[in-house]
Design a protein around this motif. Structure first.
Motif, PDB file in Angstrom:
ATOM      1  N   LYS A   1      -7.645   2.504   8.936  1.00  0.00           N
ATOM      2  CA  LYS A   1      -7.765   1.067   9.192  1.00  0.00           C
ATOM      3  C   LYS A   1      -9.008   0.506   8.504  1.00  0.00           C
ATOM      4  O   LYS A   1      -8.963  -0.561   7.881  1.00  0.00           O
ATOM      5  N   ARG A   2     -10.120   1.231   8.592  1.00  0.00           N
ATOM      6  CA  ARG A   2     -11.354   0.798   7.925  1.00  0.00           C
ATOM      7  C   ARG A   2     -11.198   0.849   6.407  1.00  0.00           C
ATOM      8  O   ARG A   2     -11.706  -0.012   5.685  1.00  0.00           O
ATOM      9  N   LEU A   3     -10.499   1.889   5.924  1.00  0.00           N
ATOM     10  CA  LEU A   3     -10.286   2.022   4.479  1.00  0.00           C
ATOM     11  C   LEU A   3      -9.432   0.876   3.958  1.00  0.00           C
ATOM     12  O   LEU A   3      -9.718   0.291   2.899  1.00  0.00           O
ATOM     13  N   ASN A   4      -8.382   0.535   4.688  1.00  0.00           N
ATOM     14  CA  ASN A   4      -7.539  -0.600   4.300  1.00  0.00           C
ATOM     15  C   ASN A   4      -8.345  -1.897   4.259  1.00  0.00           C
ATOM     16  O   ASN A   4      -8.216  -2.693   3.324  1.00  0.00           O
ATOM     17  N   ALA A   5      -9.179  -2.101   5.287  1.00  0.00           N
ATOM     18  CA  ALA A   5      -9.986  -3.314   5.346  1.00  0.00           C
ATOM     19  C   ALA A   5     -10.970  -3.368   4.179  1.00  0.00           C
ATOM     20  O   ALA A   5     -11.216  -4.426   3.595  1.00  0.00           O
ATOM     21  N   LYS A   6     -11.511  -2.212   3.817  1.00  0.00           N
ATOM     22  CA  LYS A   6     -12.464  -2.144   2.702  1.00  0.00           C
ATOM     23  C   LYS A   6     -11.782  -2.470   1.376  1.00  0.00           C
ATOM     24  O   LYS A   6     -12.349  -3.139   0.507  1.00  0.00           O
TER      25      LYS A   6
ATOM     26  N   PHE B   1      -8.554  -3.999   0.999  1.00  0.00           N
ATOM     27  CA  PHE B   1      -7.677  -5.167   0.935  1.00  0.00           C
ATOM     28  C   PHE B   1      -8.137  -6.344   1.802  1.00  0.00           C
ATOM     29  O   PHE B   1      -7.462  -7.372   1.836  1.00  0.00           O
ATOM     30  N   GLY B   2      -9.242  -6.163   2.524  1.00  0.00           N
ATOM     31  CA  GLY B   2      -9.722  -7.247   3.373  1.00  0.00           C
ATOM     32  C   GLY B   2      -8.737  -7.565   4.485  1.00  0.00           C
ATOM     33  O   GLY B   2      -8.237  -6.666   5.173  1.00  0.00           O
ATOM     34  N   ASN B   3      -8.419  -8.833   4.642  1.00  0.00           N
ATOM     35  CA  ASN B   3      -7.502  -9.261   5.704  1.00  0.00           C
ATOM     36  C   ASN B   3      -6.051  -9.311   5.247  1.00  0.00           C
ATOM     37  O   ASN B   3      -5.178  -9.729   6.025  1.00  0.00           O
ATOM     38  N   ASP B   4      -5.783  -8.912   4.022  1.00  0.00           N
ATOM     39  CA  ASP B   4      -4.408  -8.946   3.511  1.00  0.00           C
ATOM     40  C   ASP B   4      -3.652  -7.721   4.019  1.00  0.00           C
ATOM     41  O   ASP B   4      -3.480  -6.731   3.303  1.00  0.00           O
ATOM     42  N   THR B   5      -3.188  -7.785   5.241  1.00  0.00           N
ATOM     43  CA  THR B   5      -2.542  -6.631   5.878  1.00  0.00           C
ATOM     44  C   THR B   5      -1.220  -6.260   5.215  1.00  0.00           C
ATOM     45  O   THR B   5      -0.712  -5.162   5.439  1.00  0.00           O
ATOM     46  N   SER B   6      -0.653  -7.160   4.418  1.00  0.00           N
ATOM     47  CA  SER B   6       0.610  -6.843   3.751  1.00  0.00           C
ATOM     48  C   SER B   6       0.446  -5.694   2.762  1.00  0.00           C
ATOM     49  O   SER B   6       1.427  -5.041   2.402  1.00  0.00           O
ATOM     50  N   GLN B   7      -0.780  -5.437   2.309  1.00  0.00           N
ATOM     51  CA  GLN B   7      -1.023  -4.358   1.360  1.00  0.00           C
ATOM     52  C   GLN B   7      -1.482  -3.069   2.033  1.00  0.00           C
ATOM     53  O   GLN B   7      -1.667  -2.047   1.374  1.00  0.00           O
ATOM     54  N   TYR B   8      -1.685  -3.105   3.333  1.00  0.00           N
ATOM     55  CA  TYR B   8      -2.199  -1.937   4.046  1.00  0.00           C
ATOM     56  C   TYR B   8      -1.243  -0.752   3.885  1.00  0.00           C
ATOM     57  O   TYR B   8      -0.026  -0.918   3.866  1.00  0.00           O
ATOM     58  N   VAL B   9      -1.818   0.435   3.783  1.00  0.00           N
ATOM     59  CA  VAL B   9      -1.021   1.646   3.618  1.00  0.00           C
ATOM     60  C   VAL B   9      -1.019   2.428   4.917  1.00  0.00           C
ATOM     61  O   VAL B   9      -1.899   2.275   5.769  1.00  0.00           O
ATOM     62  N   SER B  10      -0.022   3.278   5.083  1.00  0.00           N
ATOM     63  CA  SER B  10       0.099   4.106   6.280  1.00  0.00           C
ATOM     64  C   SER B  10      -0.180   5.561   5.928  1.00  0.00           C
ATOM     65  O   SER B  10      -0.302   5.925   4.769  1.00  0.00           O
ATOM     66  N   ALA B  11      -0.262   6.399   6.963  1.00  0.00           N
ATOM     67  CA  ALA B  11      -0.602   7.809   6.758  1.00  0.00           C
ATOM     68  C   ALA B  11       0.627   8.622   6.372  1.00  0.00           C
ATOM     69  O   ALA B  11       1.730   8.372   6.847  1.00  0.00           O
ATOM     70  N   SER B  12       0.409   9.604   5.505  1.00  0.00           N
ATOM     71  CA  SER B  12       1.439  10.580   5.153  1.00  0.00           C
ATOM     72  C   SER B  12       0.922  11.963   5.504  1.00  0.00           C
ATOM     73  O   SER B  12      -0.246  12.266   5.317  1.00  0.00           O
ATOM     74  N   PHE B  13       1.805  12.828   6.032  1.00  0.00           N
ATOM     75  CA  PHE B  13       1.385  14.166   6.442  1.00  0.00           C
ATOM     76  C   PHE B  13       1.886  15.249   5.496  1.00  0.00           C
ATOM     77  O   PHE B  13       1.608  16.411   5.687  1.00  0.00           O
ATOM     78  N   GLU B  14       2.663  14.857   4.476  1.00  0.00           N
ATOM     79  CA  GLU B  14       3.111  15.806   3.460  1.00  0.00           C
ATOM     80  C   GLU B  14       2.105  15.749   2.311  1.00  0.00           C
ATOM     81  O   GLU B  14       2.113  14.836   1.496  1.00  0.00           O
ATOM     82  N   ASP B  15       1.181  16.716   2.260  1.00  0.00           N
ATOM     83  CA  ASP B  15       0.112  16.611   1.278  1.00  0.00           C
ATOM     84  C   ASP B  15       0.119  17.735   0.261  1.00  0.00           C
ATOM     85  O   ASP B  15      -0.806  17.860  -0.513  1.00  0.00           O
ATOM     86  N   GLU B  16       1.157  18.547   0.236  1.00  0.00           N
ATOM     87  CA  GLU B  16       1.192  19.616  -0.748  1.00  0.00           C
ATOM     88  C   GLU B  16       1.986  19.165  -1.968  1.00  0.00           C
ATOM     89  O   GLU B  16       3.078  19.637  -2.249  1.00  0.00           O
ATOM     90  N   VAL B  17       1.427  18.218  -2.687  1.00  0.00           N
ATOM     91  CA  VAL B  17       2.051  17.768  -3.925  1.00  0.00           C
ATOM     92  C   VAL B  17       1.390  18.477  -5.083  1.00  0.00           C
ATOM     93  O   VAL B  17       0.280  18.980  -4.977  1.00  0.00           O
ATOM     94  N   GLU B  18       2.085  18.540  -6.212  1.00  0.00           N
ATOM     95  CA  GLU B  18       1.475  19.133  -7.388  1.00  0.00           C
ATOM     96  C   GLU B  18       0.296  18.273  -7.838  1.00  0.00           C
ATOM     97  O   GLU B  18       0.280  17.055  -7.655  1.00  0.00           O
TER      98      GLU B  18
END
Length: 388
Positions: free
Chosen positions: A303-308, A310-327
């Motif tokens: 939430k703090r990272l999104n605010a840092k 994108f500010g108050n533009d919540t439409s751009q906020y990202v969510s968490a992903s738990f699949e992190d073993e990508v190449e």
């Protein structure tokens, strides 16, 4: 008068020194790609730099009265030789006390060997494979990934030993990197423990494929280890039921590897005609819940990272992903942030600087990487995750 003047002079010097205490400087080097080179589509492009800034601000707020923190980011390149050359370049040119990263296990192995020669700690947000868990070879590497495949596999081997199971059917979803990498470790341990492991490697879970693999496994064993998503197990059990494979002598062992919030969910229920049968079928499943850090803790950081970003533009906020073993060079969906990698980098500051602070308090040497790592490991950090 001369003597008095000397006393006053010394007093002034003493007072000035007490007001200008020289704090020790800790030099942190982050070894990671942010996409500035040849993998510009990775999630690091968007999240890593602002996350490091956020973590550094928090670290200075927590430890800044005692320690000056200098952070340098080294942009890494593809290839294991590249990370070694870049690490050596920065080590022999600039002061270094610790390396953070990389998130690649392969890169961390290369850096871990070199850092041991320099007696420097390496804190990696991953480090969850067989090589980096070998403390004999990597005594200065601290792995911050909460899912330890080796410990999980050892636990599964204890189950096999307890019940005398020597013939195992192993179902693996090869479309998920975390499943295939766990399979490699399980297979190795099965060989070492003289367990016959009948492998069923699946790329998709359609009924015809499952029927064939299940029938083959029925001939081989009654114990089935499932390295797949919980959501796919229901489909497998529906087919197993039609093949007479839910009798009391069958057991299905399911480690919840993905760690997605299943603990309190009715995982057998899909609100369809199979619900009643699946309620009974899941009684044949031994579900291994893997304790992972609170998702809420990362949600607060995100939430703090999104605010840092994108500010108050919540439409751009990202969510968490738990699949992190990508190449390492693979693209990643820009609408999600990988929890365990980003929180691993964030937690590196807390884990490392806590050990530095304690070392300085007893007059220790913060350039002694092995001693620092001993302080970091086998302990709990309040509000964060356990290291090693």
């Amino acid at each position: 008068m001369a003597g008095t003047g000397l006393i006053l002079y010394l007093f002034v010097i003493s007072f000035v020194l007490s007001q200008n205490v020289i704090k020790p400087v800790v030099h942190i080097v982050v070894m990671e790609s942010t996409g500035a080179q040849d993998n510009g589509n990775t999630y690091f492009v968007r999240y890593l730099k602002p996350l490091l800034d956020l973590a550094l601000d928090d670290a200075r707020a927590m430890f800044g009265d005692l320690i000056d923190i200098d952070m340098k980011h080294v942009e890494t390149l593809s290839g294991l030789s590249q990370i070694g050359a870049l690490a050596a370049k920065v080590f022999y040119k600039d002061p270094v006390h610790v390396f953070f990263g990389p998130a690649s296990n392969e890169g961390a192995v290369t850096l871990g060997f070199m850092a041991l020669h320099w007696n420097l700690p390496v804190l990696t947000p991953r480090g969850n494979d067989m090589r980096l868990r070998n403390i004999t070879f990597f005594p200065t590497v601290v792995a911050l990934h909460p899912f330890d495949k080796v410990i999980l596999t050892k636990f599964i081997m204890k189950l096999f030993d307890k019940y005398g199971w020597k013939h195992i059917s192993l179902f693996v979803d090869r479309d998920k990197a975390v499943m295939t990498s766990t399979f490699e470790i399980v297979n190795k341990f099965c060989i070492e423990n003289e367990i016959n492991c009948y492998q069923h490697i699946l790329s998709c879970f359609n009924c015809s494929t499952l029927d064939k693999e299940l029938l083959e496994s029925k001939v081989s064993s009654r114990v089935n280890l499932l390295l797949m998503a919980i959501s796919d197990v229901r489909c497998l059990l529906i087919r197993a039921s039609s093949l007479g494979m839910l009798e009391p002598d069958f057991v299905y062992i399911l480690p919840d590897i993905e760690g997605v919030r299943h603990e309190n969910a009715w995982i057998w229920r899909n609100n369809d005609s199979y619900d009643q049968a699946m309620n009974a079928a899941f009684r044949r499943v031994m579900l291994i819940i893997i304790k992972t850090p609170s998702h809420a803790a990362f949600d607060a950081i995100l939430k703090r990272l999104n605010a840092k970003m994108f500010g108050n533009d919540t439409s751009q906020y990202v969510s968490a992903s738990f699949e992190d073993e990508v190449e390492e060079n693979a693209g990643h969906d820009d609408t999600s942030a990988q929890q365990y990698i980003l929180s691993g980098y964030y937690n590196s500051f807390l884990v490392y600087l806590t050990a530095v602070n304690e070392t300085l308090a007893v007059g220790g040497n913060i350039s002694d990487g092995i001693s620092l790592v001993k302080r970091m490991c086998n302990r709990t950090y309040l509000g964060e995750r356990r290291s090693r």
